[in-house]
Each structure stands twice: as structure tokens, then as C-alpha cells.
Design an enzyme around this catalytic site. Structure first.
Site: not given
Length: 536
Positions: A67, A69, A94, A278, A328, A390
Site C-alpha cells: 500500500y 511502496g 502481487r 495524535f 498504522c 476499515f
């Protein structure tokens, strides 16, 4: 490789052009003896023009075609047509997909960029060692999943794939290279990578840079075209500063120089973790507020709007939802927690742990609301799941809150009918069968034929998913869910018909007028729900 930047025009005479031709066929200028190099520079001096500004590295390789590279290298190739860009990966399937009309990831605008450059100056290959050996700049964009066992399990980043990449780079390199951290890594990772490269360097000079990505899936191409900032961290040495300048020159093809921030290595590495922490913190904050809104009759959308008008706070990332997901946020915060603990900062670690706890609480609270509202049981009841990714505009399911919601409902023996426009059945079944933290390991290390969960049916139409369902859960904010024919859906559902909106995308007043019992996170509760316990 070296190339010529700009049009040298008539200012170069025939003899000077012959030197240019010679230099172009040398892989690195360092191959010249130093005194001969100085003579060439003097000879090549075009009045006031600096030859080092004319000669540029023109071959880039990226290890990892995922996602980050794939899209990043595609945009570099588009914006820097004179640079040859190779994206390499050990996954044959891939790379085959990247070379086909059906790319392995969905991202708006990506297909057009790849097709413009592929085969010209953008190449996808499984010949990892060849392209790494030939490159001047090597980006490393491999997985850094959360460790599942051993020291730091459940929090620390697993750097196995990064270490393997570093050792391979050292083994195959025959010329000086700039190695760029593109993966999200713990602070001080560059130090470990430097040790591996330098102890296996065979006299080759390696410069390590940190260039973390700040892409948002669903808008990644636009984020790359017009980034808020590009962050480059390097060693505060002459070699490190030259490496920073070389990478900065690549991005400067299209990014304003004032948006390219140059720091030391550790600041760049930590900035990525801090940014994600954050952002996740804001989501957990508004989600914590959503629970209080439901308890008091306040509307979280109105509260968020009022808070976001404060210029010190701003409106972004203040939308309440069933929880954050993606590759992440959770992983990076857990990594941050581990780093804090290792550095003797337990109070700081506990602060960031709470961001994860609120996220988990929000998903649990959502499941409890569903079960308690439907007479305290969903056993044997068909529940339609609209959306599994997501977030909208991506097919990425890593850490999607849909996994935890579905598992919670399956634990109460619900029958799930799942529809997502970009996620296929194999991926959904794999996600529901996978152990926690296994999702970010390479696909070839994941179960290839996941055991099918009999209580799960994946369909490719929202109306099929909702037919004969007792309840509907909206778990991804796909635009199409806002415009569905909800009267048709209501007519074909069991009664009473429930809608549980985990993204606040529907007009609850209109749905209640149709006859639905509606639960929207952080909104005033339907009278039906007020009479039911908040926790099953």
C-alpha cells in the site's frame, strides 16, 4: 547511474559533450580517481554552473510492493520521468497483479498513474537482487508487524523483514547507496540498520535516511500529489546531508521546497509514530465523548462541530465511529507504548495505552448495544454487515473494527451476511479466522485456505445482504450506503427492523419514519433503545 538535468544548450562545446557522454556511462562518479575527478570538474565548469547540480542519480528501487511502496513509487515515476523506478517484491502473485489490469490494491487514481508510467520508467519485478544492485537509492517498504511472541510480544515491532532486507542490500551491493526507511519503524531502527550494512559493506558507503509516509488510504494519490509535508531525516554528517539533498531533489520535482522538512534521523522516525498517535487520540477522544452523549441526550455531531470551530483544535478527525482501524494506528501506538516502557516512562506509556483501550471499548460497546437491543440475544438471527474495509475508498481490512464487531456477534451465534464493494470473501474469511497481529505479516505466511466460518455468508449486493435480516450494521462509510433504498430494505427485513449505524452516515429521522429502530453512535437514543440496558 548519472544523467543530465536541464538543457545544456549551446554552452557546451563538442569536447565538453564528449566528456558528458563518458560520464553518463559510468555508474558513480566516485569510480574516477579523485585528482582526475577534479580535473574533469574544472574542465566541465560551464561558466557559473555547478556540475554536481547537473549530474543526478537516476535509478530508484523500492523493496515492497504494498500500500505504501506501489503508490509512492508510481507517483515518483510520473513526476520524475527521467528517473527509472523499480518496485520489487518476492510475492509473484502481487507483482503479476501490478503488471496486469487488475492492480493488487484499490486506491482512487492509482490505476491511471500506473498505466501512464508502467513499462516506460516504472517497472514491477520479482528480481529483487538485480534491481537493488543497480539502484542508487533503495527505499525499503516492508512489513513491520507487531511481535506475536518473545520479548515485547503484543507491543514491539517485529523488524525481521527489515533486517532481512538490510542484509540482502549489503550482500548484493557493488556501489554506494542511499537506503531509505519508508516503513514505519521504531525510533533508533536506523542505528541497527547502519550496523548491519556497515559490518557487511565491503568498502561500500551506505547512507541511511528516514522518509516516513503520511498517506491516508482512500486519498493516497492526492496526498502524494499535494502532500502537507515530506519529512526526510538523516545523519548530521557531510555524507548524511548530501544524501538528504539527493532525496530532497527527487521530491522537489513537484513538492514545494518549503514543504520538505529535513531533520535528524531520530526526529523523523519518532515523528511518524507521534503523528499517528495524535490522530488516533482525537478519534478515541470523540468516541469517549459519544458514550457520554448517549447517556445525556447530547448529539456527538453537534458537540464535534462546536469543538472543531475552535481554531486551536480544528474539525478534522472528530467524527465519532465504531472505532479506528487500518495498518498504522493501533500498531504504532503499541510500538510507542513499548518504547516508552523501555525508556523508563511508565506514565507516558499508560497515557497512550488508554487511546487503545477506548478504541476497544467503543467496539465492545457497539456489539453490546446490538445484542441488548435485540432482546438480549442474536443467536440464530441474520445480521447484515454493510462494509468490512476499515474506511471507504480502500479494500484494506487490516485492523478494521468490522473484525471485532463480527467476532463479537459470532460469539453470540449470529448469522452474518456481509457486503463490501472492495473486499472479497476469501479476505473476509481469512480476517475472521486470523489470530490477532498476524494480519500484517506477508500473505504467504498467512493461512492460504482459511477455514470457512459457516455462520458467515459474503454477498455482492447490499439488498441481498439485508433480505430477511433482523438487523443491519453499517461498519464502513461507503458513499453508496447513504443512498440505498431503505424503504425496500425495510420491506424485506424481519420486524422489528434494526439499523445500527457505526459511521453516522444515515439520516436517522428518515429511517425512523420508515419504521426502523435506529441506533447511531453518540446520537440521542431511540425510545426503544432507552428501554434496553446499554450492556448485554
Amino acid at each position: 547511474m548519472l544523467g543530465i538535468e536541464g538543457n545544456l544548450g549551446d554552452s557546451i562545446n563538442t569536447v565538453q559533450r564528449s566528456w558528458v557522454f563518458l560520464i553518463l556511462h559510468l555508474k558513480f562518479l566516485s569510480l574516477f580517481p579523485s585528482f582526475f575527478t577534479q580535473i574533469l570538474f574544472l574542465f566541465f565548469d560551464l561558466t557559473t554552473q555547478d556540475p554536481l547540480r547537473i549530474l543526478k542519480m537516476v535509478k530508484i528501487c523500492c523493496i515492497g510492493a504494498g500500500y505504501v511502496g506501489g503508490p509512492t513509487m508510481a507517483v515518483i515515476a510520473l513526476k520524475c520521468p527521467e528517473i527509472e523506478v523499480a518496485v520489487v517484491d518476492i510475492s509473484v502473485s502481487r507483482i503479476t497483479a501490478w503488471n496486469s489490469d487488475a492492480l493488487p490494491i484499490y486506491e482512487p487514481g492509482l490505476d491511471e498513474v500506473v498505466k501512464k508510467c508502467r513499462g516506460k520508467n516504472l517497472f514491477f519485478s520479482t528480481d529483487v537482487e538485480k534491481h537493488v544492485s543497480e539502484a542508487d537509492i533503495v527505499f525499503v517498504s516492508v512489513n513491520t508487524p507487531t511481535k506475536t511472541q518473545g520479548l515485547g510480544a503484543g507491543k514491539a515491532a517485529d523488524l525481521t523483514y527489515w533486517e532481512s532486507a538490510a542484509r540482502m542490500i549489503a550482500d548484493v551491493s557493488k556501489s554506494n547507496k542511499i537506503v531509505v526507511e519508508k516503513s514505519t519503524v521504531p525510533v533508533k531502527t536506523a542505528e541497527a540498520i547502519e550496523k548491519i550494512l556497515n559490518h557487511n559493506s565491503k568498502g561500500i558507503d551506505f547512507q541511511i535516511l528516514s522518509n516516513p509516509e503520511f498517506l491516508a488510504e482512500g486519498t493516497a494519490i492526492q496526498d502524494l500529489f499535494n502532500p502537507d509535508r515530506v519529512l526526510i531525516g538523516g545523519r548530521e554528517t557531510p555524507g548524511g546531508q548530501k544524501a538528504i539533498e539527493a532525496l530532497r531533489d527527487v521530491y522537489a520535482h513537484w513538492v514545494p521546497v518549503d514543504r520538505i522538512i529535513c531533520t535528524n534521523l531520530w526526529s523523523a522516525e519518532l515523528s511518524k509514530l507521534a503523528a499517528n498517535a495524535f490522530l488516533a487520540q482525537r478519534i478515541s477522544s470523540v468516541n469517549a465523548m459519544s458514550a457520554l452523549c448517549e447517556a445525556t441526550g447530547a448529539d456527538v455531531s453537534q458537540v464535534s462541530h462546536a469543538v472543531g470551530k475552535d481554531t486551536r483544535i480544528g474539525p478534522k478527525f472528530l467524527n465519532s465511529s465504531v472505532g479506528f482501524g487500518g495498518s498504522c494506528f493501533q500498531k504504532d501506538i503499541l510500538n510507542l507504548v513499548y518504547i516508552c516502557e523501555c525508556n523508563g516512562l511508565p506514565e507516558v506509556a499508560n497515557y497512550w495505552k488508554q487511546v487503545i483501550k477506548i478504541n476497544d471499548y467503543q467496539k465492545t460497546r457497539f456489539v453490546n448495544r446490538i445484542v441488548s437491543s435485540m432482546f438480549n440475544t442474536v443467536s440464530g438471527k441474520k445480521i447484515a454487515i454493510l462494509g468490512f474495509a476499515f474506511k471507504k475508498d480502500t479494500g484494506d481490512t487490516r485492523e478494521t473494527p468490522a473484525i471485532d464487531v463480527c467476532k463479537g456477534l459470532l460469539g453470540d451465534k449470529a448469522l452474518l451476511s456481509i457486503y463490501d464493494p472492495q473486499v472479497n470473501e476469501e479476505q473476509i474469511q481469512r480476517d475472521l479466522a486470523m489470530n490477532k497481529f498476524d494480519w500484517d505479516h506477508p500473505v504467504h505466511l498467512q493461512p492460504m485456505s482459511p477455514t470457512s466460518i459457516k455462520q458467515v455468508n459474503v454477498v455482492w449486493d447490499a439488498y441481498a445482504a439485508t433480505k430477511d435480516a433482523h438487523g443491519v450494521c453499517i461498519l464502513t462509510e461507503w458513499d453508496e450506503f447513504k443512498t440505498l433504498d431503505y424503504q425496500r430494505i425495510y420491506d424485506n427485513m424481519r420486524k422489528p427492523a434494526f439499523i445500527f449505524d457505526g459511521r453516522n452516515v444515515v439520516d436517522e429521522a428518515k429511517l425512523r419514519a420508515i419504521g426502523f429502530i435506529v441506533y447511531s453512535i453518540g446520537k440521542p437514543l431511540d425510545q426503544w433503545l432507552k428501554d434496553m440496558p446499554a450492556v448485554a
